[in-house]
Motif scaffolding. Structure first.
Motif, PDB file in Angstrom:
ATOM      1  N   ASN A  70      -1.804   4.131  -1.623  1.00  0.00           N
ATOM      2  CA  ASN A  70      -0.490   3.587  -1.246  1.00  0.00           C
ATOM      3  C   ASN A  70       0.177   4.310  -0.076  1.00  0.00           C
ATOM      4  O   ASN A  70       1.397   4.332   0.032  1.00  0.00           O
ATOM      5  N   LYS A  71      -0.614   4.892   0.800  1.00  0.00           N
ATOM      6  CA  LYS A  71      -0.048   5.560   1.977  1.00  0.00           C
ATOM      7  C   LYS A  71      -0.200   4.645   3.198  1.00  0.00           C
ATOM      8  O   LYS A  71      -1.139   3.855   3.288  1.00  0.00           O
ATOM      9  N   THR A  72       0.755   4.795   4.135  1.00  0.00           N
ATOM     10  CA  THR A  72       0.648   4.108   5.425  1.00  0.00           C
ATOM     11  C   THR A  72       0.524   5.165   6.512  1.00  0.00           C
ATOM     12  O   THR A  72       1.345   6.090   6.574  1.00  0.00           O
ATOM     13  N   LEU A  73      -0.526   5.032   7.337  1.00  0.00           N
ATOM     14  CA  LEU A  73      -0.743   5.987   8.429  1.00  0.00           C
ATOM     15  C   LEU A  73      -0.407   5.314   9.750  1.00  0.00           C
ATOM     16  O   LEU A  73      -1.066   4.348  10.144  1.00  0.00           O
ATOM     17  N   ASN A  74       0.651   5.819  10.423  1.00  0.00           N
ATOM     18  CA  ASN A  74       0.994   5.266  11.746  1.00  0.00           C
ATOM     19  C   ASN A  74       0.784   6.287  12.856  1.00  0.00           C
ATOM     20  O   ASN A  74       1.076   6.014  14.007  1.00  0.00           O
ATOM     21  N   LYS A  95      -8.161  -2.893  -1.531  1.00  0.00           N
ATOM     22  CA  LYS A  95      -6.905  -3.442  -0.985  1.00  0.00           C
ATOM     23  C   LYS A  95      -6.370  -2.667   0.226  1.00  0.00           C
ATOM     24  O   LYS A  95      -5.192  -2.782   0.562  1.00  0.00           O
ATOM     25  N   SER A  96      -7.201  -1.858   0.856  1.00  0.00           N
ATOM     26  CA  SER A  96      -6.737  -1.135   2.044  1.00  0.00           C
ATOM     27  C   SER A  96      -6.836  -2.019   3.282  1.00  0.00           C
ATOM     28  O   SER A  96      -7.497  -3.066   3.270  1.00  0.00           O
ATOM     29  N   SER A  97      -6.179  -1.583   4.359  1.00  0.00           N
ATOM     30  CA  SER A  97      -6.169  -2.362   5.591  1.00  0.00           C
ATOM     31  C   SER A  97      -6.368  -1.419   6.780  1.00  0.00           C
ATOM     32  O   SER A  97      -5.691  -0.388   6.874  1.00  0.00           O
ATOM     33  N   ILE A  98      -7.307  -1.756   7.653  1.00  0.00           N
ATOM     34  CA  ILE A  98      -7.587  -0.959   8.850  1.00  0.00           C
ATOM     35  C   ILE A  98      -7.148  -1.783  10.062  1.00  0.00           C
ATOM     36  O   ILE A  98      -7.629  -2.898  10.280  1.00  0.00           O
ATOM     37  N   GLY A  99      -6.225  -1.211  10.867  1.00  0.00           N
ATOM     38  CA  GLY A  99      -5.615  -1.960  11.971  1.00  0.00           C
ATOM     39  C   GLY A  99      -6.531  -2.147  13.167  1.00  0.00           C
ATOM     40  O   GLY A  99      -7.616  -1.549  13.265  1.00  0.00           O
ATOM     41  N   VAL A 150      -3.903   1.685   7.460  1.00  0.00           N
ATOM     42  CA  VAL A 150      -4.054   2.396   8.737  1.00  0.00           C
ATOM     43  C   VAL A 150      -3.573   1.424   9.803  1.00  0.00           C
ATOM     44  O   VAL A 150      -4.147   0.339   9.976  1.00  0.00           O
ATOM     45  N   GLU A 151      -2.504   1.777  10.512  1.00  0.00           N
ATOM     46  CA  GLU A 151      -1.928   0.843  11.477  1.00  0.00           C
ATOM     47  C   GLU A 151      -2.794   0.758  12.742  1.00  0.00           C
ATOM     48  O   GLU A 151      -3.759   1.505  12.904  1.00  0.00           O
ATOM     49  N   ASP A 152      -2.434  -0.153  13.631  1.00  0.00           N
ATOM     50  CA  ASP A 152      -3.222  -0.386  14.851  1.00  0.00           C
ATOM     51  C   ASP A 152      -3.349   0.899  15.680  1.00  0.00           C
ATOM     52  O   ASP A 152      -2.399   1.685  15.781  1.00  0.00           O
ATOM     53  N   GLU A 153      -4.534   1.085  16.268  1.00  0.00           N
ATOM     54  CA  GLU A 153      -4.783   2.171  17.232  1.00  0.00           C
ATOM     55  C   GLU A 153      -4.536   3.564  16.643  1.00  0.00           C
ATOM     56  O   GLU A 153      -4.091   4.480  17.344  1.00  0.00           O
ATOM     57  N   ILE A 181     -17.240  -0.149   1.554  1.00  0.00           N
ATOM     58  CA  ILE A 181     -15.972  -0.869   1.662  1.00  0.00           C
ATOM     59  C   ILE A 181     -15.741  -1.553   0.314  1.00  0.00           C
ATOM     60  O   ILE A 181     -16.531  -2.412  -0.089  1.00  0.00           O
ATOM     61  N   LEU A 182     -14.672  -1.185  -0.376  1.00  0.00           N
ATOM     62  CA  LEU A 182     -14.419  -1.706  -1.724  1.00  0.00           C
ATOM     63  C   LEU A 182     -13.630  -3.025  -1.657  1.00  0.00           C
ATOM     64  O   LEU A 182     -13.231  -3.475  -0.580  1.00  0.00           O
ATOM     65  N   ASP A 183     -13.392  -3.652  -2.818  1.00  0.00           N
ATOM     66  CA  ASP A 183     -12.828  -5.012  -2.882  1.00  0.00           C
ATOM     67  C   ASP A 183     -11.524  -5.173  -2.097  1.00  0.00           C
ATOM     68  O   ASP A 183     -10.682  -4.267  -2.079  1.00  0.00           O
ATOM     69  N   ASP A 184     -11.360  -6.374  -1.536  1.00  0.00           N
ATOM     70  CA  ASP A 184     -10.075  -6.829  -0.984  1.00  0.00           C
ATOM     71  C   ASP A 184      -9.575  -6.015   0.206  1.00  0.00           C
ATOM     72  O   ASP A 184      -8.370  -5.925   0.449  1.00  0.00           O
ATOM     73  N   VAL A 185     -10.482  -5.410   0.952  1.00  0.00           N
ATOM     74  CA  VAL A 185     -10.111  -4.647   2.155  1.00  0.00           C
ATOM     75  C   VAL A 185     -10.080  -5.601   3.352  1.00  0.00           C
ATOM     76  O   VAL A 185     -10.873  -6.545   3.429  1.00  0.00           O
ATOM     77  N   GLU A 186      -9.166  -5.335   4.283  1.00  0.00           N
ATOM     78  CA  GLU A 186      -9.174  -6.068   5.553  1.00  0.00           C
ATOM     79  C   GLU A 186      -9.420  -5.078   6.684  1.00  0.00           C
ATOM     80  O   GLU A 186      -8.738  -4.056   6.795  1.00  0.00           O
TER      81      GLU A 186
END
Length: 406
Positions: free
Chosen positions: A393-397, A349-353, A379-382, A329-334
């Motif tokens: 810079n991609k959003t996965l829904n 800086k990625s985000s896992i929902g 990566v959005e919720d569920e 897990i690299l820097d600034d991930v949530e």
């Protein structure tokens, strides 16, 4: 003998060389991508620090100097050893680059020069190689390791005298089986290596164009260590071998980097256990399983369960009920509540929902054997992401499997 100075040279390659590391290497040079919580290049550099009478470390490559300036400055201060980055004007080959910068490398008149490749993962027994070399004599000693016959053909294969350890024969990636001993890409040389490289340049200048076309496809300034130096010097009592009994891997792909991160974490368990995290799920500490590195700035919910083989970089936030296994897990991930990350590398800086899963099979030889999220991927919720590579810079829904998201 004890006052003889030693220098180390680490080949770091350049932006054209790290292409298999995309999307991670788009904005960060491959040698600076973290394994086991430290940049890839840090592992050979810290091994060099243990060599007696080390005077300097040189990094040679064709990245822009600004890309390494911050790291070189901080590692020099941390180790109290001068580390310098030398930028090639064009690729010269590993032997050619050594020769191109010979005046810088030899300015403190070292008795020995180590040469290491940055994309090698091993325990780097450098002092042992140097001690063995001093007992053998000759121009140089190389680290070698036994591998399976199937694996050997992907590397430089060699034959060594079982008693004297002299290198008798060397061939790079042969079409037919030669030996189960391979070159590890770690060497120590005396200053006579420069005469040997000069000899190759003289040969290139002096010989007819037929010789060039028959035996060399490389340009005249390009001298390869393996084909141009090791092969011709084999069997002439000039080169010797030191067998590595510990782990060794090449780091050519992100999947291999996850495997190597596990090897370095396991090594830390033996050499510097204080760097590894601990916790049993009580006293507001999360459950830690196996070898795990967690940067001090990370915020971890006590109900998370982490490990084995997990490395978490700076300023990461891990929510309640999160499960992390075999991942970087690299820097600034949530990573939000109840998400799971398994056999994956999560970019900066990625985000896992919430309730999302990012995972893969964990087959290090398969291109999609680990999931890789580039920088700033959401990566959005569920949402489930399985065996996929996602550019920055991609959003996965919606959920994806066995896919490359450009």
């Amino acid at each position: 003998m004890s006052e003889e100075k030693v220098v180390a040279v680490i080949m770091v390659g350049g932006p054209t060389k790290g292409t298999r590391f995309r999307p991670l290497s788009f904005n960060t040079p491959k040698p600076l991508i973290p394994l086991a919580g430290q940049p890839m290049i840090h592992h050979p550099i810290s091994a060099c620090k243990k060599i007696s009478n080390l005077a300097q470390i040189f990094l040679i490559g064709f990245y822009e100097e600004r890309e390494f300036a911050l790291y070189v400055s901080s590692i020099s201060n941390e180790l109290k050893i001068p580390v310098r980055y030398l930028k090639e004007d064009k690729p010269h080959g590993s032997a050619g680059a050594l020769y191109y910068f010979r005046d810088r490398i030899m300015e403190e008149k070292p008795s020995h020069v180590f040469l290491l490749n940055c994309d090698v993962c091993c325990s780097f027994p450098l002092q042992s190689i140097l001690d063995a070399h001093r007992s053998y004599g000759g121009v140089g000693t190389m680290l070698v390791i036994k591998v399976s016959a199937e694996a050997a053909s992907q590397f430089g294969e060699l034959i060594a005298d079982p008693d004297t350890k002299e290198l008798l024969h060397y061939t790079e990636k042969p079409e037919t089986f030669v030996s189960d001993l391979i070159n590890c890409g770690v060497y120590v040389f005396t200053s006579d290596i420069f005469k040997a490289i000069e000899g190759v340049y003289s040969q290139i200048r002096d010989t007819s164009s037929n010789y060039q076309s028959a035996t060399r496809s490389a340009p005249a300034h390009f001298v390869r260590l393996d084909q141009d130096i090791l092969s011709p010097l084999a069997g002439k009592k000039q080169l010797y071998t030191y067998e590595n009994k510990d782990f060794w891997e090449q780091i050519k792909t992100p999947a291999q980097s996850l495997k190597c991160s596990a090897l370095y974490l396991s090594q830390s368990r033996q050499t510097s256990p204080h760097l590894l995290a601990s916790g049993d799920g009580t006293n507001k500490k999360p459950m830690i399983v196996g070898d795990v590195y967690i940067h001090p700035s990370v915020k971890l919910h006590p109900t998370a369960k982490i490990g084995p083989n997990v490395s978490i970089s700076a300023n990461v936030r891990v929510g309640p009920g999160v499960r992390l296994i075999s991942c970087i897990i690299l820097d600034d991930v949530e990573i939000k509540d109840n998400a799971a990350v398994i056999n994956s590398i999560i970019g900066w800086k990625s985000s896992i929902g919430r309730w999302s899963r990012v995972q893969a099979s964990g087959d290090y030889n398969d291109r999609l054997g680990i999931t890789i999220l580039g920088e700033a991927v959401t990566v959005e919720d569920e949402v489930t992401v399985i065996g996929s590579i996602v550019l920055q810079n991609k959003t996965l829904n919606v959920s994806v499997q066995d896919d490359i998201i450009l």
